[in-house]
Each structure stands twice: as structure tokens, then as C-alpha cells.
Design an enzyme around this catalytic site. Structure first.
Site, mmCIF file in Angstrom:
data_model
loop_
_atom_site.group_PDB
_atom_site.id
_atom_site.type_symbol
_atom_site.label_atom_id
_atom_site.label_comp_id
_atom_site.label_asym_id
_atom_site.label_seq_id
_atom_site.Cartn_x
_atom_site.Cartn_y
_atom_site.Cartn_z
ATOM 1 C CG HIS A 7 -29.060 -20.296 10.708
ATOM 2 N ND1 HIS A 7 -29.155 -20.539 12.054
ATOM 3 C CD2 HIS A 7 -28.744 -21.481 10.143
ATOM 4 C CE1 HIS A 7 -28.901 -21.817 12.296
ATOM 5 N NE2 HIS A 7 -28.657 -22.423 11.159
ATOM 6 C CG HIS A 79 -30.274 -26.495 8.187
ATOM 7 N ND1 HIS A 79 -28.971 -26.901 7.989
ATOM 8 C CD2 HIS A 79 -30.211 -25.557 9.160
ATOM 9 C CE1 HIS A 79 -28.164 -26.235 8.806
ATOM 10 N NE2 HIS A 79 -28.881 -25.400 9.522
ATOM 11 C CD GLU A 130 -29.731 -25.695 13.360
ATOM 12 O OE1 GLU A 130 -29.537 -24.992 12.345
ATOM 13 O OE2 GLU A 130 -28.841 -25.937 14.188
HETATM 14 CO CO CO Z 1 -28.020 -24.373 11.187
#
Ligand code: CO
Length: 134
Positions: A7, A79, A130
């Protein structure tokens, strides 16, 4: 080490407004809003088919994205999340290459119930990364 893009997380000052924009103006498939008090965010997911866009609004006094919104009052890319097969190996690789890990340095259970690490944006060309164990 890296697998799929899981994502892209966008910090937004107003989640309802951002959800409406993606749903109504862009015709995207947007999930219901969820409060994640343990993570200090309220989120909605835009289903992109091959990955997700996560819209995040600060939740509570100590939200980890409050400072980001203060610096970027209109919102911004917070992120990107890449999948890894083994979070412990990813942690080792990050340490080996001198990338700072945010927080304690240990993997935590992320907003999607899976172990994650965040790499410091100063070490990753300005965008926080991440890593999520797939
Ligand atoms: Co995330």
C-alpha cells in the site's frame, strides 16, 4: 528481499473529505472508515486491485502522524509499504546497511495485524518505508 507493493499511505487532514474525493470524484472503491486507536489513526482503504491506497487521519492526542500533518497541513505521502517474506531477515538487512528503524527497532504488529518495521525517511530518500511480513 522486497516483494509486492502492499500500500501507499497518504496522511490527510480530513478523512471524510478525502474518502469522498476518491469515491465520488475519482470513482474508486473506498472502504468504510475504521478507527485504529492503538495506532493513533483513523483509516479508509482505496482498493486499487493490485494494491491499496491507505488514507489516514490523526486520531487522538498522541497520533504518530500529528507532526506530519502539522508540517504538511494539506496532507501528503506518509509512507509506502513493501511486502517481505521474513521480517527478522529484513531487520537484519536494514541494520547491516545502516538504515535506522523507527521506534524500538523491533518489529511491531502493524495496522493490518502483521509484523512491520518502518525505516527512517532520512535514510530512504525522503519517503518512509514500511516493511510488512506478507
Ligand atoms: Co502502512
Amino acid at each position: 528481499m522486497l516483494g509486492r507493493l502492499n500500500h501507499v499511505a497518504l496522511a490527510v487532514p480530513d478523512l471524510e473529505q478525502a474518502s469522498r474525493f476518491y469515491r465520488d470524484a475519482l470513482g474508486a472503491n473506498v472502504s468504510v472508515t475504521q478507527d485504529l486507536p492503538d495506532h493513533g489513526v483513523r483509516v479508509a482503504f482505496v482498493d486499487m486491485g493490485n494494491c491499496k491506497v491507505e488514507l489516514m487521519e490523526p486520531l487522538g492526542e498522541n497520533s504518530p502522524i500529528a507532526a506530519f500533518i502539522k508540517r504538511n497541513p494539506g496532507g501528503g505521502t506518509h509512507h509506502v509499504c513493501y511486502e517481505v517474506a521474513d521480517i527478522a531477515m529484513a531487520r537484519q538487512a536494514a541494520a547491516q546497511h545502516g538504515f535506522r528503524i523507527i521506534g524500538s527497532g523491533e518489529p511491531k504488529i502493524g495496522a493490518h495485524g502483521k509484523p512491520v518495521l518502518f525505516l527512517h525517511p532520512k535514510d530512504t530518500f525522503g519517503t518512509m518505508i514500511e516493511l510488512e511480513q506478507a
